[in-house]
Every structure is written in C-alpha cells, then in structure tokens.
Design a protein around this motif. Structure first.
Motif, short mmCIF file in Angstrom:
data_model
loop_
_atom_site.label_atom_id
_atom_site.label_comp_id
_atom_site.label_asym_id
_atom_site.label_seq_id
_atom_site.Cartn_x
_atom_site.Cartn_y
_atom_site.Cartn_z
N GLY A 135 1.77 0.53 1.29
CA GLY A 135 0.66 0.29 0.39
C GLY A 135 0.69 -1.11 -0.19
O GLY A 135 -0.28 -1.55 -0.82
N TYR A 136 1.81 -1.83 0.05
CA TYR A 136 1.93 -3.17 -0.52
C TYR A 136 3.03 -3.94 0.20
O TYR A 136 4.04 -3.39 0.61
CB TYR A 136 2.27 -3.09 -2.01
N LEU A 142 -3.01 -2.34 -0.74
CA LEU A 142 -3.95 -1.28 -0.43
C LEU A 142 -4.67 -0.85 -1.70
O LEU A 142 -4.04 -0.66 -2.75
CB LEU A 142 -3.20 -0.09 0.18
N LYS A 195 -7.93 2.93 1.75
CA LYS A 195 -8.46 2.41 3.02
C LYS A 195 -8.58 0.89 3.04
O LYS A 195 -8.48 0.28 4.10
CB LYS A 195 -9.85 3.01 3.29
N THR A 196 -8.83 0.29 1.88
CA THR A 196 -9.19 -1.12 1.82
C THR A 196 -7.99 -1.97 1.42
O THR A 196 -7.37 -1.75 0.36
CB THR A 196 -10.34 -1.35 0.83
N TRP A 197 -7.69 -2.96 2.27
CA TRP A 197 -6.59 -3.90 2.00
C TRP A 197 -7.14 -5.23 1.51
O TRP A 197 -8.15 -5.72 2.02
CB TRP A 197 -5.80 -4.16 3.29
N SER A 211 -10.77 -9.07 2.12
CA SER A 211 -10.45 -7.64 2.08
C SER A 211 -11.01 -6.99 3.33
O SER A 211 -11.99 -7.46 3.92
CB SER A 211 -11.03 -6.98 0.82
N ASN A 222 -11.63 -2.95 5.04
CA ASN A 222 -11.55 -1.49 5.01
C ASN A 222 -11.19 -1.02 6.41
O ASN A 222 -12.00 -1.10 7.33
CB ASN A 222 -12.89 -0.91 4.56
N LYS A 237 2.42 4.06 0.21
CA LYS A 237 1.02 4.22 -0.19
C LYS A 237 0.87 4.78 -1.61
O LYS A 237 -0.22 4.69 -2.20
CB LYS A 237 0.29 5.10 0.82
#
Length: 348
Positions: free
Chosen positions: A144-145, A242, A247-249, A265, A267, A307
C-alpha cells in the motif's frame, strides 16, 4: 509475446557470465557555431544515426521509438504511445483501454498502442541495455506504500561514443510481477536519470540529472510526469501511495530541498502491486565510465507498508545482472540498500 521475449532475454543472461566492452573513439569536432538550434539539430541527427546502427532501425525509425527501463531490459515504445505531461495528471486503467485526465475537464480515451513495443537490440558484445543491479522484495498480499530517499550522484564520465547515447537510471518502483521479471502488466517508477530516456528526448537535456514519475504498461503505453531538473548532491525522494479506495496510486518524485514534485495518479482497478524494486539500469552501456563517478548510490529511509498501511520490513533479494565493473548490491541492517560499482578508474 512480451513475456516470451522476456523469458528469452533471461535465458540469454544465464548463458553469459560477463559482458565484454568494445573500444570506441567517436567524438564531435568543434564547428565554432554556438546557436542553440544548430547544436540541437547536430546532436539530434548524430544520435539518430548512431541509434540506427545499434538497434537495427533506420534513423527515421529511431526517432519514433523511445526507451523505457523494465526488469527485462530496455523497452522501446513508439512516440505515438508516449504521453509527456507538464503538470500533474491522472490515469484510469480499464481492460483494453486507459482514460487519461490532464485536468478534470480534459480527458482522452486511449486504446492499447497499435505499435508493438520492441526490445532495444542488446545482443552485440560491445554494449548492453539492461537492469544492471537491483534489490527486490515480494509481498503476495500487495503493498500500500513505498518510499525511498537517495542523493543525486556525480555525473558519468562518459555518455558513449556519441555524446548522449548512453544513459543511466536509478529508481524505486512497484509492479505486479510476483518477483518474476518480464511478467508485470505495469510498473510505477519515480526515476532519476542522466541521458536519454523515453520521458526526456531533447538532446540538450541529456547531460543533466532529471527526476520524473513514470507509469509504463504492458499495453505499450508510457506516461511521464513533469520533468524536474536536479543538482548533484541534493536529496530526492520517490514515493508511491495507495489511496483509500484501494485502487488508486499516487506516484511522486520530490526534491526534498524545496518539495517540488513530479506527480501523477493511476487507478489500477484491482491490480495489486506485489513487488518492490530498488534499481540501477543503463542504456547502451559501452563501459564502466557510463556509471556515475562516485562509485555507489544508497537508497535510504526505505519504507514499505501493506494495503492496511502496516509497516513491512523487507528481506531484500539482491540481484546482479552485469558484473563487469564489480557491481554489487548490499542491504544494510538499517534498511538501506547500496548499489556499487568500481569507481577507482572512472576519472581517468
């Protein structure tokens, strides 16, 4: 097809333990003309002619294909499928198409590239274009990061037999390969580069360091965030986060001295990012002087989270594809990763 080509390239790597460099002595003669447009034209034409010789394309074709770093070597993406932005942007990724938002009111539906991407011809013995050395870690449940800090190094002593033909890239990145190079459908990359790249095609910029956020897809599309000129010795950060929608980074390349950033960004609509990379890559590498003269670069303050944004402590897998300059990858107890090469004779 791309996965099959990537497999073939991995087999080629296993079949050779060392790259051999040929000598080169090409150079520009001074013309005495200092006009920017003339220099731009002469440098550009010389690069095109030389590229046509090394990648098997005509000079006209070489102008239309631009290089991007991947885990299986340098990928050539057609100019019609490279999207360079001067401001932040957003991409929605759907099966069979992307939707590009330059602003909230300026959007474009984009189909897979009609021009099949190519690998830069790296089969000759006197040069290569490839990931050189890297560390990677896979989290099957997905990240998630990710963020890393590093310092802009001294420039390379040489940029090839034609000035500007050779390039070097440093980046952290996330993709969905499961740790198997050549199988990813995308890669998110904050990239520090010196020389030509798919995002930087102006020959007058090839002898400077630049920081750009990349998003490259297996559909043959490449997206480039705003280009940031950076100075030797300054600290930069590459981060990927994230969003709450899962869904979107957001991909961000930042100059830490002033917080100037290159951001976009995307998705990914359900695609997970399960593999993290810290990487050194070169394009059209003719010798050890293609690397920065300092002899090493350290990715520090490496932060990873799952996440749920729980901290992840990676056990980095170290990989060296090319060792002709005594390249090494060292993961330290403090979490930093250093990629080094023999810099002892680079200044000669």
């Amino acid at each position: 097809n791309l996965q099959r080509i990537a497999k073939h390239r991995r087999e080629q790597r296993r079949g050779k333990s060392r790259s051999h460099f040929g000598s080169s002595c090409c150079c520009f003669a001074s013309s005495g003309v200092t006009g920017t447009s003339y220099r731009h034209k002469m440098i550009g034409e010389s690069l095109l002619i030389f590229l046509s010789l090394i990648d098997g394309l005509s000079a006209e074709e070489s102008e239309r294909w631009h290089p991007f770093p991947t885990a299986s070597g340098t990928w050539l993406v057609h100019q019609d499928c490279v999207h360079r932005m001067n401001a932040d942007f957003h991409v929605e990724s759907f099966p069979g198409r992307d939707r590009l938002f330059r602003t909230s009111d300026d959007l474009e539906d984009i189909l897979p590239c009609p021009h099949v991407p190519r690998w830069l011809n790296a089969t000759r013995q006197n040069y290569y274009s490839d990931w050189v050395a890297f560390a990677h870690y896979t989290l099957t449940s997905g990240f998630g990061y990710m963020s890393s800090d590093w310092t802009v190094p001294q420039p390379p002593k040489s940029t090839g037999p034609v000035p500007g033909i050779s390039s070097v890239y440093f980046f952290n990145g996330l993709e969905d390969s499961g740790g198997k190079p050549g199988t990813a459908t995308y890669i998110l990359q904050p990239v520090l580069s010196y020389g030509k790249s798919g995002c930087i095609i102006d020959p007058l910029l090839f002898h400077e360091w630049h920081l750009v956020s990349f998003y490259v897809t297996s559909a043959g599309r490449a997206y480039c965030g705003p280009r940031l000129a950076v100075k030797v010795g300054e600290r930069v950060r590459g981060s990927m986060r994230l969003g709450d929608d899962g869904k979107t980074w957001t991909v961000q390349s930042t100059r830490l001295e002033n917080n100037q950033s290159s951001t976009h960004s995307v998705n990914l609509n359900g695609k997970i990012a399960d593999t993290a990379y810290l990487t050194l890559e070169t394009m059209v590498n003719y010798g050890c002087k293609t690397f920065p003269t300092g002899g090493s670069l350290t990715f520090a303050n490496n932060k990873l989270a799952d996440k749920g944004f729980n901290a992840v402590v990676p056990t980095w897998t170290k990989q060296v594809y090319h060792s002709e300059c005594n390249q090494k990858v060292v993961a330290s107890a403090d979490g930093s990763v250093t990629i080094s090469w023999d810099g002892a004779n680079l200044l000669v």
